[in-house]
Every structure is written in structure tokens, then in C-alpha cells.
Design a protein around this motif. Structure first.
Motif, PDB file in Angstrom:
ATOM      1  N   UNK A  60      19.359 116.067  34.953  1.00  0.00           N
ATOM      2  CA  UNK A  60      20.442 116.172  33.974  1.00  0.00           C
ATOM      3  C   UNK A  60      21.515 117.138  34.479  1.00  0.00           C
ATOM      4  N   UNK A  61      21.110 118.207  35.129  1.00  0.00           N
ATOM      5  CA  UNK A  61      22.057 119.189  35.667  1.00  0.00           C
ATOM      6  C   UNK A  61      22.907 118.592  36.777  1.00  0.00           C
ATOM      7  N   UNK A  62      22.285 117.817  37.659  1.00  0.00           N
ATOM      8  CA  UNK A  62      23.033 117.177  38.750  1.00  0.00           C
ATOM      9  C   UNK A  62      24.059 116.184  38.203  1.00  0.00           C
ATOM     10  N   UNK A  63      23.661 115.410  37.202  1.00  0.00           N
ATOM     11  CA  UNK A  63      24.584 114.446  36.607  1.00  0.00           C
ATOM     12  C   UNK A  63      25.732 115.163  35.900  1.00  0.00           C
ATOM     13  N   UNK A  64      25.430 116.254  35.191  1.00  0.00           N
ATOM     14  CA  UNK A  64      26.484 117.031  34.516  1.00  0.00           C
ATOM     15  C   UNK A  64      27.483 117.568  35.538  1.00  0.00           C
ATOM     16  N   UNK A  65      26.989 118.017  36.683  1.00  0.00           N
ATOM     17  CA  UNK A  65      27.880 118.525  37.735  1.00  0.00           C
ATOM     18  C   UNK A  65      28.784 117.421  38.275  1.00  0.00           C
ATOM     19  N   UNK A  66      28.237 116.224  38.443  1.00  0.00           N
ATOM     20  CA  UNK A  66      29.044 115.116  38.945  1.00  0.00           C
ATOM     21  C   UNK A  66      30.108 114.698  37.937  1.00  0.00           C
ATOM     22  N   UNK A  67      29.741 114.632  36.660  1.00  0.00           N
ATOM     23  CA  UNK A  67      30.714 114.282  35.628  1.00  0.00           C
ATOM     24  C   UNK A  67      31.805 115.346  35.560  1.00  0.00           C
ATOM     25  N   UNK A  68      31.430 116.612  35.659  1.00  0.00           N
ATOM     26  CA  UNK A  68      32.394 117.712  35.667  1.00  0.00           C
ATOM     27  C   UNK A  68      33.375 117.545  36.821  1.00  0.00           C
ATOM     28  N   UNK A  69      32.855 117.251  38.004  1.00  0.00           N
ATOM     29  CA  UNK A  69      33.696 117.082  39.198  1.00  0.00           C
ATOM     30  C   UNK A  69      34.689 115.937  39.008  1.00  0.00           C
ATOM     31  N   UNK A  70      34.220 114.825  38.415  1.00  0.00           N
ATOM     32  CA  UNK A  70      35.086 113.661  38.226  1.00  0.00           C
ATOM     33  C   UNK A  70      36.154 113.874  37.149  1.00  0.00           C
ATOM     34  N   UNK A  71      35.846 114.688  36.144  1.00  0.00           N
ATOM     35  CA  UNK A  71      36.812 114.953  35.069  1.00  0.00           C
ATOM     36  C   UNK A  71      37.812 116.047  35.422  1.00  0.00           C
ATOM     37  N   UNK A  72      37.378 116.991  36.248  1.00  0.00           N
ATOM     38  CA  UNK A  72      38.167 118.196  36.516  1.00  0.00           C
ATOM     39  C   UNK A  72      39.515 117.872  37.160  1.00  0.00           C
ATOM     40  N   UNK A  73      40.544 118.465  36.608  1.00  0.00           N
ATOM     41  CA  UNK A  73      41.875 118.332  37.180  1.00  0.00           C
ATOM     42  C   UNK A  73      42.608 117.074  36.746  1.00  0.00           C
ATOM     43  N   UNK A  74      41.967 115.921  36.845  1.00  0.00           N
ATOM     44  CA  UNK A  74      42.643 114.669  36.511  1.00  0.00           C
ATOM     45  C   UNK A  74      42.756 114.458  35.008  1.00  0.00           C
ATOM     46  N   UNK A  75      41.680 114.755  34.282  1.00  0.00           N
ATOM     47  CA  UNK A  75      41.656 114.451  32.851  1.00  0.00           C
ATOM     48  C   UNK A  75      41.466 115.682  31.977  1.00  0.00           C
TER      49      UNK A  75
END
Length: 92
Positions: A55-70
Motif C-alpha cells: 500500500x505504501x509503494x502504491x501511495x508513493x507512485x500515485x503521489x509521484x503521478x499527481x505531483x506538480x501536474x494536478x
């Protein structure tokens, strides 16, 4: 003698139900079911491979994809609400 197994992080698998919370962004917070190929779909960022991740790894990936762009500084939490991919059978 007492035998204790070490804690092992739960891994996400097909058909698991996940709770995804993005603080202060209700449009991104949702409950999703991992599809049979191990992927989830999120608005704007698309399909993400969740299979075999914690769950932590997935949260980190979602954070990376959302950060800056959205979202400027997203705070993402992922919880495994129901796990059907990891079944334990005890025979005796």
C-alpha cells in the motif's frame, strides 16, 4: 520454544479492494477494486499497475503521478480494505 514469524507487508493483488485517500482532493479519493490483471484506474493519471506492491509503494507512485501536474503537494494514503488475492489455508 516460541516460534514467531516476522511481519510481512501485505501485497496488493487482483480483485483486492483499496481505499485511496488524497488529502484535500475529494475528486481523487475513492474505493477501487484491482482488476484481474492487477491494475487500477485513477482520474487524470490513468491506469496504474498495483499488482505485487505494498500500500505504501502504491501511495508513493500515485503521489509521484499527481505531483506538480494536478496537485502541488499531494498527501496520498492507500489502505487495503479487502484482500482476496492472499488466502491462507491451514490444514491439520
Amino acid at each position: 520454544m516460541k516460534v514467531v514469524a516476522p511481519d510481512r507487508a501485505s501485497l496488493i493483488g487482483p480483485l483486492d479492494t483499496l481505499g485511496i485517500d488524497v488529502f484535500n482532493a475529494k475528486d481523487f479519493s475513492r474505493e477501487v477494486v484491482v482488476d484481474s490483471s492487477g491494475r487500477i484506474a485513477m482520474p487524470l493519471i490513468g491506469t496504474i499497475d498495483a499488482n505485487g506492491k505494498t500500500a505504501t509503494e502504491l501511495a508513493s507512485e500515485i503521489t509521484r503521478l499527481l505531483k506538480g501536474r494536478y496537485i502541488r503537494d499531494p498527501d496520498v494514503t492507500v489502505n487495503i480494505k479487502e484482500s482476496v488475492s492472499q488466502v491462507v489455508t491451514v490444514d491439520g
